[in-house]
Design a protein around this motif. Structure first.
Motif, PDB file in Angstrom:
ATOM      1  N   PRO A   1       0.836  -1.211   0.000  1.00  0.00           N
ATOM      2  CA  PRO A   1       0.000   0.000   0.000  1.00  0.00           C
ATOM      3  C   PRO A   1       0.868   1.258   0.000  1.00  0.00           C
ATOM      4  CG  PRO A   1      -0.809  -1.596   1.597  1.00  0.00           C
ATOM      5  CD  PRO A   1       0.517  -2.112   1.123  1.00  0.00           C
ATOM      6  N   LEU A   2       0.416   2.254  -0.706  1.00  0.00           N
ATOM      7  CA  LEU A   2       1.143   3.516  -0.781  1.00  0.00           C
ATOM      8  C   LEU A   2       1.171   4.172   0.598  1.00  0.00           C
ATOM      9  CD1 LEU A   2       2.492   5.713  -2.584  1.00  0.00           C
ATOM     10  CD2 LEU A   2       0.213   6.719  -2.838  1.00  0.00           C
ATOM     11  N   LYS A   3       2.364   4.554   1.029  1.00  0.00           N
ATOM     12  CA  LYS A   3       2.508   5.231   2.309  1.00  0.00           C
ATOM     13  C   LYS A   3       2.219   6.720   2.147  1.00  0.00           C
ATOM     14  CE  LYS A   3       6.143   2.041   3.791  1.00  0.00           C
ATOM     15  NZ  LYS A   3       7.586   1.918   4.132  1.00  0.00           N
ATOM     16  N   LYS A   4       1.699   7.316   3.194  1.00  0.00           N
ATOM     17  CA  LYS A   4       1.398   8.743   3.168  1.00  0.00           C
ATOM     18  C   LYS A   4       2.655   9.559   2.906  1.00  0.00           C
ATOM     19  CE  LYS A   4      -0.711  12.449   5.900  1.00  0.00           C
ATOM     20  NZ  LYS A   4      -1.351  12.793   7.208  1.00  0.00           N
ATOM     21  N   SER A   5       3.760   9.142   3.517  1.00  0.00           N
ATOM     22  CA  SER A   5       5.022   9.874   3.352  1.00  0.00           C
ATOM     23  C   SER A   5       5.499   9.826   1.909  1.00  0.00           C
ATOM     24  CB  SER A   5       6.099   9.286   4.271  1.00  0.00           C
ATOM     25  OG  SER A   5       6.335   7.913   3.980  1.00  0.00           O
ATOM     26  N   GLU A   6       5.314   8.670   1.240  1.00  0.00           N
ATOM     27  CA  GLU A   6       5.717   8.538  -0.166  1.00  0.00           C
ATOM     28  C   GLU A   6       4.901   9.470  -1.053  1.00  0.00           C
ATOM     29  OE1 GLU A   6       7.118   3.829  -0.113  1.00  0.00           O
ATOM     30  OE2 GLU A   6       5.044   4.364  -0.573  1.00  0.00           O
ATOM     31  N   ALA A   7       3.600   9.528  -0.816  1.00  0.00           N
ATOM     32  CA  ALA A   7       2.735  10.407  -1.606  1.00  0.00           C
ATOM     33  C   ALA A   7       3.135  11.868  -1.422  1.00  0.00           C
ATOM     34  CB  ALA A   7       1.277  10.207  -1.200  1.00  0.00           C
ATOM     35  N   ILE A   8       3.448  12.245  -0.193  1.00  0.00           N
ATOM     36  CA  ILE A   8       3.852  13.627   0.095  1.00  0.00           C
ATOM     37  C   ILE A   8       5.164  13.956  -0.603  1.00  0.00           C
ATOM     38  CG2 ILE A   8       4.618  15.210   1.907  1.00  0.00           C
ATOM     39  CD1 ILE A   8       2.602  13.833   3.773  1.00  0.00           C
ATOM     40  N   TYR A   9       6.137  13.042  -0.505  1.00  0.00           N
ATOM     41  CA  TYR A   9       7.430  13.261  -1.167  1.00  0.00           C
ATOM     42  C   TYR A   9       7.251  13.456  -2.671  1.00  0.00           C
ATOM     43  CZ  TYR A   9      10.366  12.079   2.895  1.00  0.00           C
ATOM     44  OH  TYR A   9      11.006  12.084   4.116  1.00  0.00           O
ATOM     45  N   PHE A  10       6.416  12.620  -3.273  1.00  0.00           N
ATOM     46  CA  PHE A  10       6.232  12.699  -4.724  1.00  0.00           C
ATOM     47  C   PHE A  10       5.554  14.011  -5.124  1.00  0.00           C
ATOM     48  CE2 PHE A  10       4.227  11.916  -8.817  1.00  0.00           C
ATOM     49  CZ  PHE A  10       5.249  11.288  -9.509  1.00  0.00           C
ATOM     50  N   ILE A  11       4.516  14.383  -4.408  1.00  0.00           N
ATOM     51  CA  ILE A  11       3.816  15.637  -4.715  1.00  0.00           C
ATOM     52  C   ILE A  11       4.753  16.826  -4.558  1.00  0.00           C
ATOM     53  CG2 ILE A  11       1.987  17.201  -3.946  1.00  0.00           C
ATOM     54  CD1 ILE A  11       0.332  14.710  -3.267  1.00  0.00           C
ATOM     55  N   VAL A  12       5.558  16.814  -3.496  1.00  0.00           N
ATOM     56  CA  VAL A  12       6.525  17.897  -3.282  1.00  0.00           C
ATOM     57  C   VAL A  12       7.514  17.963  -4.441  1.00  0.00           C
ATOM     58  CG1 VAL A  12       8.449  18.687  -1.834  1.00  0.00           C
ATOM     59  CG2 VAL A  12       6.325  17.920  -0.769  1.00  0.00           C
ATOM     60  N   ALA A  13       7.956  16.799  -4.929  1.00  0.00           N
ATOM     61  CA  ALA A  13       8.883  16.768  -6.068  1.00  0.00           C
ATOM     62  C   ALA A  13       8.246  17.400  -7.301  1.00  0.00           C
ATOM     63  CB  ALA A  13       9.285  15.324  -6.375  1.00  0.00           C
ATOM     64  N   MET A  14       6.981  17.065  -7.578  1.00  0.00           N
ATOM     65  CA  MET A  14       6.288  17.628  -8.734  1.00  0.00           C
ATOM     66  C   MET A  14       6.118  19.144  -8.602  1.00  0.00           C
ATOM     67  SD  MET A  14       5.743  15.110 -10.841  1.00  0.00           S
ATOM     68  CE  MET A  14       7.338  14.495 -10.254  1.00  0.00           C
ATOM     69  N   VAL A  15       5.785  19.599  -7.396  1.00  0.00           N
ATOM     70  CA  VAL A  15       5.597  21.039  -7.160  1.00  0.00           C
ATOM     71  C   VAL A  15       6.906  21.787  -7.357  1.00  0.00           C
ATOM     72  CG1 VAL A  15       5.068  22.783  -5.413  1.00  0.00           C
ATOM     73  CG2 VAL A  15       3.618  20.764  -5.620  1.00  0.00           C
ATOM     74  N   ILE A  16       7.998  21.235  -6.820  1.00  0.00           N
ATOM     75  CA  ILE A  16       9.297  21.903  -6.950  1.00  0.00           C
ATOM     76  C   ILE A  16       9.730  21.957  -8.415  1.00  0.00           C
ATOM     77  CG2 ILE A  16      11.744  21.825  -6.331  1.00  0.00           C
ATOM     78  CD1 ILE A  16      10.970  20.523  -3.709  1.00  0.00           C
ATOM     79  N   ILE A  17       9.510  20.859  -9.139  1.00  0.00           N
ATOM     80  CA  ILE A  17       9.864  20.846 -10.567  1.00  0.00           C
ATOM     81  C   ILE A  17       9.109  21.952 -11.296  1.00  0.00           C
ATOM     82  CG2 ILE A  17       9.639  19.555 -12.728  1.00  0.00           C
ATOM     83  CD1 ILE A  17      10.190  17.004 -11.135  1.00  0.00           C
TER      84      ILE A  17
END
Length: 309
Positions: free
Chosen positions: A43-59
């Motif tokens: 199952p997708l972890k909350k921390s993983e989802a947050i890290y990925f979204i932050v990466a997309m926002v920074i890009i």
């Protein structure tokens, strides 16, 4: 002169925004609804989802917002963009993608051998530092910035090398050997030392090095990387001095300094996190650590006795 003269598309890159939103949607579909189609998944972890979204926002911030436009006008912003894109985003991206999804990607037939070599610590460090340093040679940067295709390819390869560079440090694959904390600290310090000459060349150069930030004609051509040619043709521009009062040499020096400062800050946080986790791990069970150390010493002593040493 205001940046608004370049238009909405140049300022906010709606196409990039659409691509990043699409990638994010696919990411959540794969890691939630479609994950059962994989042989191994969690199952997708909350921390993983947050890290990925932050990466997309920074890009998007560094490549799709007015920051990208300013990076073509001021060398200072270019170096800030490089620092964030290459030294910060890969961390969030590696930690944001679940290990089982990484496993599928890096064990693909063609990728496996390349990934294995490129993520060897020594190879990863020297490839990243080499590509970064080569890119910031005046003749190379000026040449690459005059071609949209070449600039896009080199930026992608450079970003990929940054992911390779961080992989031995950050990856947490359950079936792969983890780098020891002491080796991680040495690895980070080596990165910091090896990138210094490239920054030093920029900081201590007595003259402005880059034509695409000083020569009006070259600069205008380079602006086509982020501004539609049709928009530029309707403007009367002489050079970046229309948008900043900073002298080219000062702009260049500040860019080199900020790159080094941001690199030190990011690496400093990594060192602090690694050291803290190392310390806590050793404090959890000091008796076991002592017993393991004594057992290893005893084994070494017995081996020496068997060989008559």
């Amino acid at each position: 002169m205001p940046l608004s003269i370049f238009g909405f598309q140049a300022l906010w890159s709606p196409y990039l925004m659409g691509v990043l939103i699409f990638i994010t949607i696919v990411y959540f579909l794969v890691t939630t609804k479609w994950r059962k189609d994989f042989k191994v998944s969690e199952p997708l972890k909350k921390s993983e989802a947050i890290y990925f979204i932050v990466a997309m926002v920074i890009i998007y911030v560094v490549k799709g917002s007015p920051v990208d436009l300013m990076a073509h006008i001021m060398f200072t912003m270019h170096m800030v963009q490089m620092a964030v894109l290459l030294l910060l985003v890969p961390i969030f991206l590696i930690k944001g993608i679940p290990w089982w999804l990484w496993k599928v990607a890096i064990e693909a037939p063609v990728v496996r051998a390349i990934f294995k070599v490129m993520t060897l610590p020594v190879v990863a460090v020297f490839v990243f530092i080499g590509l970064f340093s080569f890119y910031h040679l005046p003749a190379v940067l000026d040449y690459i910035k005059l071609s949209e295709t070449l600039h896009g390819i080199y930026t992608f390869v450079l970003f990929l090398s940054a992911v390779f560079m961080y992989w031995p440090l950050i990856q947490n694959m359950p079936d792969r050997e983890q780098m020891k904390p002491l080796h991680k600290l040495a690895y980070i310090i080596a990165n910091a030392v090896l990138i210094t000459p490239a920054c030093g060349l920029i900081i201590f150069a007595p003259n402005a090095l880059y034509e695409t930030y000083t020569n009006g004609e070259a600069w205008l051509k380079a602006m086509e990387l982020c501004v539609p040619a049709s928009t530029l043709s309707g403007l009367s521009l002489s050079g970046p001095e229309l948008f900043t009062d900073m002298k080219p040499v000062a702009d260049q020096q500040l860019g080199g300094v900020l790159m080094k400062i941001l690199q030190e800050l990011i690496f400093g946080v990594l060192i602090a996190v690694i050291f803290t986790r190392w310390y806590r791990a050793e404090q959890k069970d000091p008796e076991k650590i002592t017993a393991d150390a004594l057992a290893a010493h005893q084994k070494k002593w017995e081996s020496q006795q068997q060989h008559g040493l």
